[in-house]
Scaffold this active site. Structure first.
Site, short mmCIF file in Angstrom:
data_model
loop_
_atom_site.label_atom_id
_atom_site.label_comp_id
_atom_site.label_asym_id
_atom_site.label_seq_id
_atom_site.Cartn_x
_atom_site.Cartn_y
_atom_site.Cartn_z
N HIS A 355 0.84 -1.20 0.00
CA HIS A 355 0.00 0.00 0.00
C HIS A 355 0.87 1.26 0.00
CE1 HIS A 355 -3.78 2.13 1.58
NE2 HIS A 355 -2.84 3.04 1.72
N GLU A 356 1.84 1.30 0.94
CA GLU A 356 2.65 2.51 1.06
C GLU A 356 3.59 2.70 -0.12
OE1 GLU A 356 1.70 4.49 3.18
OE2 GLU A 356 0.52 3.14 4.43
N HIS A 359 1.79 4.15 -3.13
CA HIS A 359 1.57 5.59 -2.99
C HIS A 359 2.67 6.41 -3.66
CE1 HIS A 359 -1.98 6.50 -0.69
NE2 HIS A 359 -1.63 5.76 0.35
N GLU A 378 -5.87 7.11 -1.58
CA GLU A 378 -6.08 5.97 -0.71
C GLU A 378 -6.80 4.81 -1.39
OE1 GLU A 378 -4.34 5.86 1.70
OE2 GLU A 378 -3.91 7.95 2.18
#
EC number: 3.4.11.-
Length: 933
Positions: A355-356, A359, A378
């Site tokens: 997820h990070e 980003h 998000e």
């Protein structure tokens, strides 16, 4: 950021409790006293200067920052905070004697503005609003053209997880930052909006023996006076203020460069940065990072966009944050100890890392223009993280976790107190409320639905085109949807916007019509609403609907776009043997079938569906029951049949309904019937699974074991299960020798084993668990120990637990987490009342000490309550606290509505539930016959 929903995500991810707490409590802001202007600064001049209203949402035009140079002195042991100097290069579009920017609670000692080739003009910086809006007044106008704002200031340490903050790990102090969404202004004067992306040149002066890290690579350092060291970093690519980062502390650093691949031709410097003596716990994160980064690079088609990548476990940090080149994590989202943590936590760590890292393309490289569009960051990271982990380790069930997250988002989206994804902000205090299930799980589900509708390649190509067009700048919802539409060759923006611009989840009713002219499916849409809802039944969506069905001897899929209230879809193969209206479980809609079609699906089609589709079936049955469209008995017949499903994820589906019936629906006198049904359904499951994991066992099986043991011990009141759970819990807590024994019980059984030990063995078990919590050095262990204390039945032990959570011996985040605990082993009315009492006794102290972005969601502690009286108590508790907790009102409204809807369902289902369980228990009762002697 990952809040799931724990980044502020989750996490859905059956996540470590502290990040799950952050996900539920996440977000809100506390007002702070306005900073005084420095003495002796010139007063503002110019016509109308005093009458201009402060810009409390977005700053006005006329000033554009183009570069920051920050020179900061960060000494963790210093009690008064940090000190700094800054040069902010700006472009003035017209002559200005007043410049609006942000500075929250800063003691500014110097401020000047110098136009290129001109003299330095002294100014006066005044904070005019508790949110940090500040006014820089000059004695005369400066501009137009390039100019430099120079400032000197000091900033106090912020609350944990907000601004520049400190945390203690054992005897060590660490200083770090967390700036999303509007917290950079706590650490340095700035233009604190995501649209202002500039390079940052950071210099940190820190104690000589400590590690110092920022977004960019270090380019040099030299000794400084007083035992300090001055560290200079390269300029960053353009980033907004909320992504600036630094941390200073006695870290251990593990180098693990990422090798070249077919996308990235050179190695990438990668490090794992952990608190002292924790380097051994990054072995799994290194494995996950090495696999997931190339997976992301291949999907995006471009190399990782920044020159280095640090993964940093921050002491005291409750979230995970995608700072470019320096991702920060709550410890349990990066560090893994196989002796203390289970495979589900391993999957969750991988999911958070993916997820990070994703980003860095979607959010960092291309940034949202304003917080209304936080879903751009998000939703995509949530969707991409699931995809990357599923591709790497298909057996870990990242896709199953995503379906469960969608289910939770739909439950929120049924409420009147939900919000549209693109809801405009009325006040800046509302910004943190954007980080919720709508921006994470709902948005991710919508992306998956659109990808299935248009195809994987067109969807990916549209995203790539969008990123290329907006690199190092800001994007927008319109721009993204336009690129996907162009790549797909069809209008994606129109249907997608019907889900983004209005709240709610649609309900699609599908009915098969077999006639002489052919077979077709009639589709009808309306808003999905539970019983007791005051929301009007309107709403219109353009819904991609995909059907799974069997016809002409084969299982098939056919899709359509339902654009009106009603529509039809022809099935050219003829009348189907069965039909399921959510192929791949990819639709963001509730679905329903007429009784005859539902019966055919159960009898003939359920075994032909995939795991995700059977989970969608369970979700649809539960939603229909909540809406009052499916009788309670029919819903329980359908759900309890799933307990025999060969897939562990599906076999767990009836458990929540059994627990809710036992705790809230049936009268105490009728609970033995629920207990008997629970034992009949799941004793065979536990007998098959056993108490200990087998080599190579999947995380889904281990998760099912944990849920089954909890059900049998708490809801089923199974004496044998309780004895074995208490024995293992006592051994884990070291009741015999005063030492923790992680080997005594599998990680997924620790919580229930400890709770049963506390309940059945009383004070000695309570004392042992509390002693181990006090002495545990790692967060993962404390997260397992503390919530077990809350399960105590004994009134004296309950009072001792209340004293623990009200005291200050343990970290506040962990104490509140023990009360909130998403994995609590009890959910009965007495336990809900105890949680509400603890909230009422401690709300002010907790709100004052929690990170500001978490304090506004304290009403989440009321989750699980299910009576009108409970709803009234929550309303009364927060009625006079809105001023101290900006942003709390929508959280209170959501909690109160959920409680009242639960109470309405309880009133409607109590009688049918008692009757159904009585019949089911009677079917299971042994027939007694005389036995000859």
């Amino acid at each position: 950021m990952n809040v799931t929903p724990l980044r502020r995500a989750p996490p859905d991810r059956c996540s470590p409790r502290l990040l799950a707490l952050a996900t539920l409590l996440a977000l809100g802001a506390r007002a702070a006293a306005a900073a005084a202007a420095p003495p002796g600064a010139p007063a503002p001049t110019g016509p109308g200067a005093e009458e201009e209203r402060p810009p409390l949402l977005q700053l006005p035009g006329g000033v554009r920052p183009v570069r920051y140079a920050l020179d900061l002195e960060v000494v963790p042991a210093r009690e008064d905070g940090i000190r700094g100097r800054a040069e902010i290069a700006v472009v003035l579009e017209r002559p200005l004697a007043r410049i609006w920017l942000h500075a929250r609670d800063l003691a500014v000692s110097e401020v000047t503005v110098e136009q290129a080739g001109g003299e330095r003009v002294p100014g006066r910086l005044t904070q005019v609003h508790p949110s940090g809006v500040a006014r820089l007044d000059l004695p005369r106008a400066v501009g137009p053209g390039p100019a430099t704002i120079r400032l000197a200031w000091s900033a106090p340490w912020g609350p944990t997880g907000a601004g520049s903050f400190r945390a203690r790990e054992g005897d060590d102090l660490y200083a770090s930052t967390q700036f999303e969404a509007v917290e950079a202004r706590r650490a340095f004067p700035c233009f604190d909006e995501p649209r202002f992306k500039t390079p940052f040149e950071v210099t940190l002066t820190v104690p000589a023996g400590l590690v110092a890290i920022s977004n960019a690579p270090e380019r040099g350092s030299e000794p400084a006076a007083g035992g300090l060291r001055r560290v200079r970093y390269s300029a960053t690519r353009p980033i907004p203020t909320y992504l600036v980062f630094w941390t200073v502390g006695p870290y251990d650093v593990v180098d693990a460069p990422a090798p070249p691949n077919e996308i990235r031709r050179t190695p990438l410097p990668v490090r794992y940065v952990v608190p002292r003596r924790r380097a051994a716990d990054v072995a799994f994160a290194r494995e996950a990072g090495q696999a997931l980064l190339p997976e992301l690079e291949r999907w995006f088609g471009t190399p990782f966009p920044y020159p280095k990548l640090d993964h940093i476990a921050l002491p005291g940090f409750p979230l995970a944050m995608e700072n470019p080149g320096a991702i920060s994590y709550v410890e349990s989202a990066l560090l893994f100890d196989a002796r203390r943590q289970g495979p589900d936590e391993r999957r969750w760590i991988a999911d958070t890392m993916a997820h990070e890292m994703s980003h860095h393309w979607f959010g960092d490289l291309v940034t949202l223009p304003w917080w209304t569009e936080i879903w751009l960051n998000e939703s995509f990271a949530q969707w991409m993280g699931t995809r990357a982990v599923q591709r790497w380790q298909p057996s870990w069930g990242a896709d199953v976790a995503a379906v469960r997250g969608t289910t939770r988002a739909m439950r929120q989206d049924e409420l009147a107190a939900t919000r549209a994804i693109l809801k405009p902000l009325a006040r800046i205090e509302e910004v943190e409320g954007q980080f919720d299930a709508m921006s994470y799980q709902k948005g991710a589900a919508l992306l998956g639905m659109i990808e299935r509708w248009v195809g994987e390649v067109p969807f990916r190509d549209g995203v790539r085109r969008y990123l290329a067009a907006h690199e190092d700048g800001t994007g927008s919802t319109d721009a993204l949807l336009a690129e996907i539409s162009a790549a797909a060759g069809r209008d994606v923006a129109g249907p997608f916007r019907t889900f983004l611009s209005q709240p709610g989840v649609p309900r699609v009713e599908a009915a098969v019509a077999c006639e002489a002219s052919g077979a077709r499916v009639r589709l009808r849409q309306a808003r999905a609403l539970p019983r007791g809802s005051a929301v009007p039944a309107g709403g219109a969506w353009r819904i991609p609907v995909c059907l799974r069905y069997e016809a002409a001897g084969a299982v098939r899929e056919r899709c359509t776009l339902l654009e009106e209230a009603e529509g039809t879809l022809a099935l050219p193969e003829g009348c189907p043997a069965w039909l399921m209206p959510d192929a791949g479980a990819a639709g963001y809609y509730a679905w329903a079938l007429p009784p005859a079609d539902l019966a055919r699906l159960r009898a003939r089609g359920l075994a032909r569906l995939g795991t995700l589709e059977r989970l969608s079936f369970a979700r649809a049955v539960a939603a229909a029951a909540r809406a009052g469209a499916l009788p309670y008995a029919d819903a329980m017949d359908a759900l309890t049949a799933l307990a025999r499903d060969p897939r562990p994820e599906v076999a767990a589906a009836p458990i929540e309904a059994l627990e809710h019936a036992h705790d809230w629906l049936v009268a105490p006198a009728d609970r033995p019937a629920v207990e008997a049904v629970a034992r009949r359904l799941y004793r065979p499951v536990l007998a098959r699974l056993g108490w200990s994991a087998r080599p190579g066992e999947s995380g889904a099986v281990r998760d099912l074991r944990g849920r089954v043991v909890r059900l049998l011990a708490v809801t089923g009141r199974d004496p044998g299960v309780r004895r074995e759970a208490a024995r293992r819990g006592a051994a884990y807590a070291g009741m015999a020798d005063g030492k923790l024994h992680p080997e005594a019980v599998d990680p997924e059984l620790v919580a229930i084993a400890l709770a049963v030990a506390v309940q059945d063995l009383g004070r000695p078990a309570f004392d042992a668990v509390l002693a181990r919590a006090r002495s545990a050095s790692d967060l993962a262990t404390r997260e397992r120990l503390l919530p077990a204390l809350a399960a105590a039945d004994d009134p004296d032990l309950a009072r001792r637990f209340a004293a623990v959570v009200a005291g200050d011996e343990l970290p506040l985040l962990e104490r509140v987490g023990a009360v909130l605990d998403l994995h609590a082993v009890r959910g009965d009315p007495a336990f809900a009342a105890r949680r509400l009492a603890l909230l009422a006794e401690n709300v002010d102290a907790w709100a004052a000490g929690l990170p500001p972005f978490m304090a506004a969601r304290l009403p989440a502690i009321a989750s699980g309550a299910c009576s009108g009286e409970d709803a009234a108590r929550v309303e009364a508790l927060f009625a006079g606290r809105a001023a101290a907790l900006p942003g709390v009102e929508p959280m209170v409204a959501r909690a109160v509505e959920q409680i009242r809807l639960c109470a309405a369902g309880r009133e409607a289902d109590a009688g049918p539930a008692s009757a159904w369980f009585a019949r089911a228990a009677a079917r299971d009762a042994p027939v007694r016959r005389g036995t000859p002697r």
